[in-house]
Design an enzyme around this catalytic site. Structure first.
Site, PDB file in Angstrom:
ATOM      1  N   GLU A  68       8.359   8.452   2.793  1.00 16.60           N
ATOM      2  CA  GLU A  68       9.515   8.228   3.190  1.00 16.60           C
ATOM      3  C   GLU A  68       9.744   6.918   2.771  1.00 16.60           C
ATOM      4  OE1 GLU A  68       7.510  11.279   5.829  1.00 16.60           O
ATOM      5  OE2 GLU A  68       6.849   9.598   5.296  1.00 16.60           O
ATOM      6  N   GLU A 373      10.818  13.762  -8.043  1.00 20.55           N
ATOM      7  CA  GLU A 373      10.376  12.746  -8.914  1.00 20.55           C
ATOM      8  C   GLU A 373       9.893  13.197 -10.377  1.00 20.55           C
ATOM      9  OE1 GLU A 373       7.744   8.662  -8.194  1.00 20.55           O
ATOM     10  OE2 GLU A 373       7.540  10.186  -6.961  1.00 20.55           O
TER      11      GLU A 373
END
Length: 456
Positions: A68, A373
Site C-alpha cells: 500500500e 510494476e
C-alpha cells in the site's frame, strides 16, 4: 454486530493481536513498537522540527504495509508537490521503512511525518484525531476501521477511501459483520474505486456513491537509477534472467522444484544429443546451456516478506541448487542457478534485469501480487490462477497480450523458458506490457481532482 459489540470483541482479542504482532515482528525484524504511545493514539513530535516549514493541518494518508505504501507513492508525491504537509501512517515496519525510503527528502525538510496508525479503540482514535488535527484522511485500497472512522466524524475530519478495491470475499465478510461495517463504510465522505466492479460491491456494502478513478499503481514511476542498474547488471552477467517475484508462503518449494527439474531436463537432453552423432550441438541452445553453465538462464527468487529470506535459502540448499544471496553483493558466478533476492526496495532493479517475470502470490489462493510494476518495466509477465486481488487488472492484461496465466509453478517456469527461446514472442509481450501500463495511467490526477475541495 454493532460498533459497541465490535469494540468489546476487539478489546477481548487485543492480547492475541499483540502476541501475533510481536511474533511477526520477531520474524520480520524492524522496529514495530507494538506498545508504543503512538500505537495508542498519542501524537509524537519530531526530535527536530525544521523551521522553514509549517506543519499544521496535514493531509493524513494511511498505507498499512509495504504494498500500500508503494501504491500510495504517486498520490503522496502529488500532495507534496502542492506544498501540503503530509502525515503518513502504517501498521507494519516494512511499510514504515518503505515510506522512509521513498520520501526521505520530504521527511528531512519536515514536510512529511510518519506515525503508527492507532489501534482501533475509541480512546486511541480520538487522541489521534485531537493530536494531529488532519484536514482530511485518505485510506488506501480497503482499510476500513469502524472506531477510526467514527472518531473522524466526531472530529469533523472528512474521510476518503482512495484507489479502493473490494473483492467478492470482502463483500461477504462485510455482510457477516452486519451493521458495524455498513455504518463504517457509510461514514466515508468520498469513495474512489479502482474499477466499476469494485464500485458496485462497495455500494452494495454501504459505501456512498463510489466513483471510478482507477488504480494508483498505474501511475508509479520506477526509480531511474534502479532501472539503469538492473539493465547494466543484466548486460554484465551476459545471461538470460527469469524473475520469480513476490513469492508467498508455500510457493518457494514448488518453484525451486520446477527450477531443479528444468535443469535436469536440460542435462538429460544434452546427454542424448551428445550420444547422437547426427546431432549438431553447436545448433542446440539447450545442449549448449547444459554444457556451459554460463549459458544457462539465471533465476531470481524474490520472497515477498523478509522473514522468509532464510527459509528460502534453506530450501535452495536442500535442493542442491547453486545460489547466491543478493545481500552478499557481487555478480553471480557462472555455475550459479539462482540469485536469492533478499533485499527490500529493489523490485525495479530485479524487473529491469529480467527477460521474463513470474509474479507469484498467485500460485496459492492468496490473491496475487502487483503485476503492474513488472509491466511498467516492459517485462513479459506470467501469473498463476489466483489473482483476485488484481482481478480486473489481470484479466485486462491477459486480453492485451501483456500477461500469460499458468496453472502451477512448473508450467510457469516451462513457459518462461520457452519464451526465452522465442525472441519475437518475448518482444511482442514486452511491448504489450508497456503499452497496457501506459493506457491505464491517470488515476493520480483524477484522484487529486476529486480531493480538490479538501486541499485548499
Amino acid at each position: 454486530m454493532n460498533r459497541c459489540i465490535y469494540t468489546l470483541a476487539l478489546r477481548a482479542l487485543a492480547p492475541l493481536l499483540w502476541l501475533w504482532m510481536a511474533r511477526r515482528a520477531k520474524r520480520a525484524g524492524g522496529q514495530w513498537q507494538v506498545f508504543s504511545r503512538e500505537r495508542f493514539g498519542h501524537a509524537i513530535e519530531p526530535a527536530l522540527s525544521p523551521p522553514d516549514f509549517s506543519w499544521t493541518a496535514p493531509v493524513w494518508m494511511h498505507a498499512v504495509s509495504l504494498g500500500e505504501t508503494r501504491a500510495a507513492q504517486p498520490l503522496v508525491q502529488a500532495l507534496l508537490d502542492r506544498g501540503l504537509p503530509v502525515l503518513l501512517t502504517h501498521m507494519t515496519a516494512t511499510g514504515r521503512a518503505e515510506g522512509q525510503r521513498l520520501f526521505a527528502d520530504a521527511i528531512s525538510r519536515g514536510q512529511l511525518r510518519q506515525a503508527w496508525l492507532p489501534y482501533d479503540f475509541p480512546g486511541a482514535t480520538r487522541r489521534f484525531m485531537q493530536g494531529y488535527q488532519p484536514r482530511c484522511g485518505l485510506l488506501i485500497e480497503r482499510e476500513i476501521w469502524p472506531n477510526l472512522l467514527a472518531a473522524a466524524r466526531q472530529a469533523g475530519v472528512p474521510m476518503a477511501l482512495v484507489s479502493a478495491r473490494y473483492s467478492a470475499s470482502s463483500l461477504r465478510q462485510a455482510t457477516r459483520m452486519g451493521s458495524v461495517m455498513r455504518e463504517a463504510l457509510g461514514g466515508l465522505d468520498l469513495v474512489l474505486a479502482q474499477t466499476a466492479e469494485d464500485a458496485g460491491r462497495l455500494e452494495q456494502a454501504g459505501a456512498p456513491t463510489p466513483v471510478v478513478t482507477g488504480n494508483l499503481k498505474f501511475d508509479l514511476v520506477l526509480p531511474a537509477a534502479q532501472v539503469q542498474a538492473g539493465r547494466e547488471w543484466r548486460a554484465r552477467i551476459g545471461r538470460q534472467v527469469i524473475a520469480i517475484a513476490s513469492t508467498r508462503e508455500g510457493e518457494d518449494a514448488p518453484f525451486i522444484d520446477a527450477i531443479k527439474r528444468a535443469g535436469k531436463g536440460a542435462g538429460q537432453l544434452a546427454g542424448q544429443l551428445a550420444g547422437n552423432p547426427a546431432s549438431d550441438p553447436a545448433n542446440n541452445s539447450v545442449n549448449n546451456a547444459a554444457a556451459n553453465p554460463a549459458d544457462a538462464p539465471l533465476f531470481l527468487l524474490i520472497p515477498r516478506h523478509p522473514q522468509r529470506f532464510d527459509d528460502a535459502a534453506r530450501l535452495l540448499s536442500e535442493a542442491g541448487l547453486p545460489y547466491v544471496r543478493r545481500s552478499a553483493g557481487g555478480d553471480p558466478a557462472a555455475e550459479t542457478r539462482v540469485l536469492l533476492g533478499d533485499s527490500l526496495g529493489e523490485m525495479a532493479f530485479y524487473y529491469a534485469a529480467s527477460d521474463v517475470a513470474v509474479v507469484a502470490g498467485s500460485f496459492a489462493p492468496l490473491g496475487g501480487q502487483n503485476l503492474i510494476e513488472a509491466c511498467a518495466a516492459g517485462v513479459p509477465v506470467i501469473v498463476g490462477p489466483h489473482t483476485f486481488n488484481f482481478q480486473q487488472a489481470a484479466e485486462d492484461a491477459i486480453a492485451a497480450g501483456a500477461v500469460m496465466r499458468k496453472a502451477d509453478p512448473a508450467q510457469a517456469v516451462d513457459a518462461a523458458l520457452a519464451m526465452l527461446k522465442d525472441d519475437a514472442q518475448r518482444q511482442d509481450a514486452s511491448h504489450a506490457a508497456r503499452a497496457w501500463f501506459e493506457l491505464h495511467a491517470g488515476a493520480t490526477r483524477r484522484t487529486m481532482d476529486a480531493l480538490a475541495p479538501w486541499l485548499g
